[in-house]
Design a protein around this motif. Structure first.
Motif, mmCIF file in Angstrom:
data_model
loop_
_atom_site.group_PDB
_atom_site.id
_atom_site.type_symbol
_atom_site.label_atom_id
_atom_site.label_comp_id
_atom_site.label_asym_id
_atom_site.label_seq_id
_atom_site.Cartn_x
_atom_site.Cartn_y
_atom_site.Cartn_z
ATOM 1 N N HIS A 66 -5.116 3.601 6.230
ATOM 2 C CA HIS A 66 -3.708 3.207 6.138
ATOM 3 C C HIS A 66 -3.279 2.921 4.697
ATOM 4 O O HIS A 66 -2.327 2.175 4.462
ATOM 5 N N VAL A 68 -2.566 5.155 1.019
ATOM 6 C CA VAL A 68 -2.503 6.440 0.330
ATOM 7 C C VAL A 68 -3.458 6.358 -0.859
ATOM 8 O O VAL A 68 -3.210 5.627 -1.817
ATOM 9 N N ASP A 85 -3.159 11.248 -2.685
ATOM 10 C CA ASP A 85 -3.175 12.119 -1.508
ATOM 11 C C ASP A 85 -1.747 12.482 -1.128
ATOM 12 O O ASP A 85 -0.830 11.648 -1.232
ATOM 13 N N VAL A 87 0.887 13.051 1.634
ATOM 14 C CA VAL A 87 1.150 12.703 3.029
ATOM 15 C C VAL A 87 2.297 13.571 3.531
ATOM 16 O O VAL A 87 3.391 13.562 2.962
ATOM 17 N N ARG A 88 2.045 14.329 4.583
ATOM 18 C CA ARG A 88 3.062 15.209 5.147
ATOM 19 C C ARG A 88 3.935 14.396 6.107
ATOM 20 O O ARG A 88 3.612 14.204 7.272
ATOM 21 N N LEU A 137 4.628 5.176 4.012
ATOM 22 C CA LEU A 137 4.777 6.580 4.388
ATOM 23 C C LEU A 137 4.321 6.776 5.829
ATOM 24 O O LEU A 137 3.365 6.138 6.286
ATOM 25 N N ASP A 139 2.913 9.471 8.540
ATOM 26 C CA ASP A 139 2.220 10.760 8.657
ATOM 27 C C ASP A 139 2.739 11.492 9.890
ATOM 28 O O ASP A 139 2.392 11.153 11.021
ATOM 29 N N LEU A 153 1.068 4.533 6.268
ATOM 30 C CA LEU A 153 0.186 4.364 5.109
ATOM 31 C C LEU A 153 0.967 3.683 3.993
ATOM 32 O O LEU A 153 2.133 4.022 3.737
ATOM 33 N N THR A 155 1.654 2.911 0.099
ATOM 34 C CA THR A 155 1.459 3.596 -1.167
ATOM 35 C C THR A 155 1.957 2.743 -2.326
ATOM 36 O O THR A 155 2.476 1.644 -2.126
#
Length: 412
Positions: A66, A68, A85, A87-88, A137, A139, A153, A155
């Motif tokens: 959890h 980024v 990373d 994140v989409r 963020l 996902d 997540l 960030t």
């Protein structure tokens, strides 16, 4: 236009902008990445660059489902960048702007994910210091969680700390986002792990209500409310959840839960919240200038028009609450004790029921004027009724006797 970031990365397109820099979609040796390129004025600060390098080990070692992850930190000429990373998905602020408020089960599931990430960070000695919906963020490619929530997540770890260098912010200054700042930061104390718990509780309140508990108006007023005001209850949620919110929004840092405890307590509440719809709560006061204009014109918001709500405070003039590019950080003077105490010089508000107008607000003044007008009309009607009664009474009485002085015969 693509640009090189160090010797290993290429930035292709801008994904978003924040107070500290610009986030790019990039490419590295191991595939797609997100690259946060810090502002030029930050990258030219040698003291900040030194701190950036010092934080490298802590940030690179922070691995959690959890969080980024930061893959690399790049210092190359005028470029200062965090490679993370990719994140989409989207951020929590975008979802809030779209849905206004979330169902309690989804809101609590997201907050529990963030609390798990904070627990890992705090165990590693890292304090986030800027927990807010923009830094959460979602996902969109992973499986759905409780209430249809996406995995959350956290960030931007370390960014607030990097910006808050001693030369940039003296002890009398505050770095952070006003709506989510813990009282001890406002009072000038050093930030500890408890500030993240307070900020996360504020985010959870916002997910449930659609607005933050102490936001609205000038940033200085927001900071004072964090120190002086009691949080307004949210009707319609289980008492267990409300007590958890109150504990994590406590003014005293020691009274708040630790991140691991908060995550566990939130997940215990999920079965209790299953199937609950989003809360139906009264909107807080709209912008006072807008209210005053509406009162003078006598106009109400047009049907179908969105009602302005109190949310995160944009600090860039003209920025809209939904503008993801707004600068939400601020560096402000710590309010003096008499200002924090409210009274003649302060703006502290007494606790009030949900939906009640704030004393001194435009809405409160409008209610007061309407009451005075109602009393004046009532007094006028009562007076008119009294006059009518008197006239009716006088019409039924016999005429007075003639004036003897005027009717006496003239003397001879």
């Amino acid at each position: 236009m693509a640009r090189r970031i160090g010797s290993r990365y290429t930035a292709h397109q801008i994904l978003g902008r924040g107070s500290a820099g610009t986030v790019w979609l990039g490419e590295g040796p191991e595939g797609p990445v997100a690259i946060k390129l810090l502002r030029e004025d930050l990258s030219s600060d040698q003291e900040l660059v030194g701190r950036f390098v010092q934080e490298r080990t802590a940030l690179l070692g922070l691995e959690h489902p959890h969080v980024v992850s930061v893959r690399d930190l790049v210092v190359d000429g005028n470029d200062l960048a965090l490679v993370m990373d990719l994140v989409r998905g989207t951020d929590l602020r975008t979802r809030l702007d779209r849905e206004r408020r979330l169902a309690p089960e989804a809101a609590v599931a997201i907050a529990a994910d963030v609390a798990d990430g904070l627990a890992a960070a705090h165990a590693a000695g890292v304090v986030h210091r800027d927990v807010k919906p923009e830094n959460v963020l979602l996902d969109m490619q992973g499986p759905l969680g409780p209430g249809g929530s996406h995995r959350a997540l956290l960030t931007d770890f370390g960014v607030a700390k990097l910006i808050d260098t001693p030369r940039r912010t003296r002890a009398s200054k505050i770095i952070g986002t006003p709506d989510y700042l813990a009282p001890e930061i406002v009072e000038g104390l050093p930030p500890r792990a408890a500030v993240d718990i307070y900020a996360l509780a504020t985010v959870l309140y916002e997910l449930l209500a659609g607005f933050t508990p102490f936001g609205g108006g000038h940033p200085g007023a927001v900071l004072r409310r964090h120190v002086t005001e009691t949080v307004v209850p949210l009707p319609g949620i289980p008492d267990e959840l409300w007590q958890l919110l109150v504990q994590c929004l406590a003014k005293a840092p020691a009274s708040r839960l630790r991140a691991s405890e908060l995550a566990a307590r939130l997940r215990e509440l999920l079965p209790l919240l299953a199937g609950m719809p989003p809360l139906d709560v009264d909107e807080p006061d709209t912008d006072e200038a807008e209210e005053a204009a509406e009162e003078l014109s006598g106009a109400a918001p047009a049907a179908g028009q969105p009602v302005r709500r109190r949310g995160a405070v944009p600090l860039v003039p003209g920025a809209r609450p939904s503008d993801s590019n707004r600068d939400t950080h601020t560096s402000m003077r710590v309010p003096a004790p008499d200002e924090l105490a409210g009274g003649a010089r302060g703006t502290a508000r007494a606790p009030r029921a949900a939906g009640a107008p704030r004393p001194g607000s435009a809405r409160n003044r409008a209610v007061t004027r309407r009451r005075r007008l109602t009393l004046a009309v009532a007094a006028t009607l009562l007076t008119a009724a009294g006059v009518a009664t008197w006239l009716t009474t006088t019409d039924d009485t016999p005429p007075p006797p003639p004036d003897m002085e005027n009717s006496a015969p003239a003397a001879p």
